[in-house]
Write an enzyme that holds these catalytic residues in place. Structure first.
Site, short mmCIF file in Angstrom:
data_model
loop_
_atom_site.label_atom_id
_atom_site.label_comp_id
_atom_site.label_asym_id
_atom_site.label_seq_id
_atom_site.Cartn_x
_atom_site.Cartn_y
_atom_site.Cartn_z
N GLY A 1 5.86 -2.30 1.21
CA GLY A 1 5.30 -2.30 -0.14
C GLY A 1 4.16 -1.33 -0.36
N GLU B 1 0.58 -6.02 10.90
CA GLU B 1 0.80 -6.40 12.30
C GLU B 1 0.06 -7.68 12.66
OE1 GLU B 1 1.16 -2.70 15.01
OE2 GLU B 1 -0.07 -2.12 13.31
#
Lengths: 752, 166
Positions: free
Chosen positions: A487, A719
């Protein structure tokens, strides 16, 4: 909460949503073009071998075959596939096609033909004689005395890289400690399982230019390495990223673009090469398996005094990102540790090649670190949240082994937020299923862990952005870091819309990435787009805005200080009174006619730090002591990612990251068959990935936070969300069974 | 060797196609390569991921496991047939609204599986939704927003039904 911004902080739909839901989005695999032909790779069925003979004569006779390449036909140069900035750490140890395969799947030859089917037929007819060499798969085997060497021409050992950093003196710290704890943990290799398999279309044109459309996270690094390999200059090479079906790290490496280019050079036509799923399973990079030894010294009062981490990572047949992974791991200590020692070793084996994957070393490290902290707390009778908070970095603290200071940290709020959700879930539970409570074999328990990550490469990162204003007051944003499905195109557009005063994000078109048009950028990895990319985009938008304000002052004949930007509007203080203009009105007024201007904003950005986002993960585990069945009904993740630019996108990142973390903890694994010496997992049946029925309920808490160095206060998220999950689940399993799992995945190592 | 071809008659998204196809051509390849309908994706080629899900005579099928000749005489619906950018299907709208799309590669197959469910039942329980989607792999979302999107689309279905009965 008071709304601080117009567009930043709102859940704007992704700018490419409509194309994706209607099936119109064009991925690499959807590219078809005139003259296009197909390519396939012949891969070694052996983990370690030498090619003693190769005969392509029969394969060449297959109708529709246009050309075949073996190692003899390709420049015999060593390179490294990693899409990272040039660094002395990078080891050049691989060839485009090899005569000495070092893992099952290593590339031996390649075919270009009229169709994929013809390629397959031709591959079957290439005769290769292999001399088998001794192969090793585990870290311990590679380190053993007299172990066969994987790269004997480069190293006299299987350790290709090591990294050590110490702050204070860990041995003294341990001496000063009242209690010392020691543990060894192991983690497995896992596949990213991006839904779109790796692919590229390569065209080596008659005028000696190269165009590559393909799955990539870092087009500019690809271009640099491809220039090296082909001898062409970078201005003759164009790398384009079409829409991408996920990656999670696996395409931070060049994959088969070099082969595609040399095949295309044979025929000067576009060559399409898409991995099938089996090829993807064993021939694309995995997360590094690891062996981690931890020693921790704590005081009677519950303060961590010393932390020693010794890590071995299994990089498989080639070094790829391994040597860069080690220093990256060392920077993830989120507790105040006066005596800290990190030692890391990157080890060659003939196992599948490891490379980048979501978490980049931190998933492995976090499992070892958070598990030993849970063990300490359980043994000492300390509350695992209180213990962590007491030892956690706070604003103003220096990060162990780095010179950077923490500038934002809402870890307490994360712990509170996660705990509140847990309390609500428990309350709901009490009023529901008594059936499970009545089964004495079923034990339920909550486990906890903390996590962190960085926001880009600390010290060595860079990004750039260009903002081009269209006639009608819409904007084109050029950035070199690709949207890979996470995104970034949308959130970067939100930053532009916010800063320039556009009404909606839909008025911004983000182009990412095409080396022909988009400025240099390190690419998409290290959770760097919102922070590093976002800062570059913000600066470019500000540059554009400055030009606009300058032009307005000229146009109205007023001093520069009489032009303001308030609430998304441009205000000019003229002698006749205030004039308030929208962005589109300004552009209409200031672009054309005498004295009109073209509005462009440009900026490059080099961060001085890599701020840590933080997470608290609480996982509920349900174990059936009779059958051994383990379920994870609920996972709660509270995060401090600074300002949340787009809550919906960030929630999606957290939910997906958690899901990946649960698979990593419980059952995902790439195992080697000890007899046949090849990976056991070759498809999505043997390799377990969660479907909707298997997936836990995932609860997200986004904590209100602000990172002073971030664009509008943002830090990273991608992450971080996978990192702490395994340790929380393993803690829950201990609390339910009394057994500590020391090796992932849980399913292979359960012994209660 | 001259390959034998079979004549097939397949209706895709309401349009009749008559083609000569190889006996081993999959429906997936027929849709993507012969008809140019690339919205249907290949994720594994083995029926294990659901990215290639289409609706054949009202049932969700993995088009990589169906031969084009087996689809002879059938009605096939693909993602391109259920809505357009100007007139999105309720599921397409809901997927956008709920943020159920990330990389988007599983999305067409996911939407087609969900459509089969909602065409039969417009008030499914969460477990039924998860069950209906359990041939479709998604690696980005953890399924949370996808399940929410199907629930939202079910509400659109119900409203539509209510309006049409008024």
């Amino acid at each position: 909460m008071q709304k601080k911004y117009r567009i930043v902080g709102t859940s704007e739909p992704r700018i490419e949503s409509i194309a994706k839901v209607t099936g119109m989005a064009k991925y690499t695999t959807d590219i078809f073009m005139p003259g296009m032909v197909y390519g396939k790779i012949l891969r070694s069925p052996y983990a370690h071998a030498r090619v003693t003979g190769i005969d392509v004569s029969e394969a060449k006779k297959v109708p529709g075959v246009l050309g075949i390449l073996t190692f003899k036909d390709i420049p015999n140069v060593l390179y490294n596939c990693s899409g990272t900035p040039p660094s002395g750490l990078v080891i050049k140890d691989e060839r485009i096609l090899t005569n000495k395969p070092k893992y099952v799947g290593d590339k031996v030859a390649a075919v270009v033909a009229q169709s994929e089917k013809t390629c397959d037929e031709a591959l079957k007819k290439i005769k290769v004689d292999y001399e088998l060499l001794p192969s090793i798969f585990k870290i311990e085997e590679a380190l053993a005395k007299g172990a066969p060497l994987v790269h004997s021409s480069l190293f006299k050992t299987n350790i290709c890289s090591s990294f050590r950093v110490e702050e204070g003196n860990v041995e003294q710290g341990l001496k000063k400690s009242d209690y010392i704890f020691e543990e060894t943990s192991r983690t497995q290799g896992v596949q990213t399982i991006a839904m779109e398999t790796t692919g590229c279309v390569c065209h080596y044109t008659y005028d000696n230019r190269i165009i590559v459309w393909g799955t990539t996270q870092n087009p500019h690094h690809d271009r640099r390495i491809l220039a090296d390999l082909t001898g062409l200059s970078e201005n003759r090479i164009r790398v384009v990223k079409p829409v991408m079906g996920g990656t999670f790290g696996v395409r931070q490496q060049l994959h088969h673009q070099p082969i595609g280019i040399f095949l295309s050079k044979l025929v000067r036509r576009p060559v399409k090469m898409i991995y099938d799923r089996e090829e993807e399973m064993y021939a694309s990079v995995i997360r590094h398996p690891s062996l981690i030894k931890v020693r921790v010294g704590v005081s009677r009062e519950g303060k961590i005094l010393a932390f020693h981490i010794k890590v071995y990572v299994n990089t498989g047949g080639y070094a790829t990102q391994g040597p860069i992974l080690l220093p990256s791991m060392s920077k993830k200590m989120q507790y105040k540790v006066p005596h800290y020692l990190f030692e890391g070793f990157c080890v060659y084996t003939n196992a599948p090649v490891a490379g980048s994957m979501r978490g980049f070393g931190n998933t492995q490290l976090n499992f070892a670190r958070e598990t030993i902290i849970n063990e300490i707390c359980e043994k000492m009778g300390w509350d695992p949240i209180d213990f962590r908070l007491k030892n956690h970095l706070q604003v103003g603290d220096k990060i162990p082994s780095l010179n950077d200071e923490v500038q934002s940290c809402k870890i307490e709020e994360c712990a509170q937020g996660a705990n509140n959700i847990k309390n609500i879930l428990e309350k709901e539970r009490c009023s529901q299923d008594t059936q499970i409570f009545n089964n004495p074999a079923i034990k339920r328990a909550w486990g906890i862990s903390f996590g962190n990550h960085g926001s880009g490469i600390s010290g060595r990162d860079q990004a750039a952005a260009v903002v081009l204003v269209n006639d009608d007051g819409t904007v084109k944003l050029l950035v070199g870091s690709p949207d890979i499905g996470q995104g970034s195109d949308t959130i970067l557009a939100q930053i532009v819309a916010e800063e320039l005063g556009l009404e909606t994000t839909q008025m911004v078109t983000t182009v990412s990435a095409d080396t022909e048009y988009t400025p240099y950028d390190n690419g998409t990895f290290s959770s760097r787009q919102a922070y590093v990319g976002g800062n570059a985009v913000l600066k470019a938008a500000q540059d554009c805005k400055n030009t606009i304000m300058e032009q307005l002052s000229l146009l109205y004949g007023v001093e520069a200080k009489k032009v303001y930007f308030v609430d998304g509007k441009y205000v000019v203080n003229t002698p006749r009174g205030e004039e308030c203009l929208t962005f589109a009105e300004v552009i209409h007024k200031a672009s054309f006619g005498v004295g009109g201007r073209v509005f462009i904003g440009r900026a490059d950005y080099k961060p001085s730090t890599s701020p840590m986002p933080f997470a608290v993960c609480i996982a509920e585990v349900e174990v059936n002591l009779d059958s051994g069945e383990i379920k994870v009904p609920n996972v709660i993740m509270a995060i401090d990612s600074g300002t949340i630019i787009n809550p919906c996108i960030v929630e999606g990142q957290v939910q997906g990251g958690v899901s990946m973390g649960v698979g990593y903890a419980l059952y995902e694994t790439m195992r080697m068959d000890p007899k046949f010496k090849r990976p056991l997992e070759s498809d999505l049946l043997s390799y377990k990935v969660q479907f909707a029925v298997d997936s836990p309920r995932i609860h997200v808490c986004l904590v209100d936070s602000y990172e002073p160095t971030g664009p509008y206060g943002a830090k990273s998220v991608g992450e971080l969300t996978t990192v702490p999950v395994a340790a929380a689940i393993v803690h829950g399993i201990y609390k339910a069974t009394g057994y500590w799992v020391r090796e992932l995945p849980v399913i292979s190592n359960l012994k209660f | 060797m001259i390959e034998e071809k079979n004549f097939v008659n397949i209706t895709v998204n309401g349009i009749k196609y008559q083609e000569n196809v190889s006996p081993n051509l999959t429906l997936l390849k027929f849709l993507r390569e012969d008809l140019g309908l690339t919205g249907t994706k290949e994720g594994c080629g083995n029926g294990q991921c659901g990215a290639c899900t289409v609706i054949m005579d009202g049932k969700a099928v993995n088009s990589c496991l169906v031969l084009a000749v087996q689809a002879n005489g059938s009605h096939v619906e693909t993602i391109e047939g259920i809505g357009t950018p100007d007139k999105l299907h309720p599921l397409q709208k809901a997927f956008i609204k709920e943020g159920a799309v990330q990389c988007g590669f599983c999305t067409p197959g996911m939407i087609m599986s969900a459509k089969v469910l909602l065409d039969k039942k417009n008030n499914p329980e969460e477990e039924e939704i998860r069950e209906a989607l359990s041939g479709n792999l998604c690696r980005c979302t953890g399924y949370v927003k996808i399940v929410q999107a199907v629930k939202r689309a079910a509400d659109y279905y119900k409203k539509k039904k209510k309006n049409s009965s008024l």
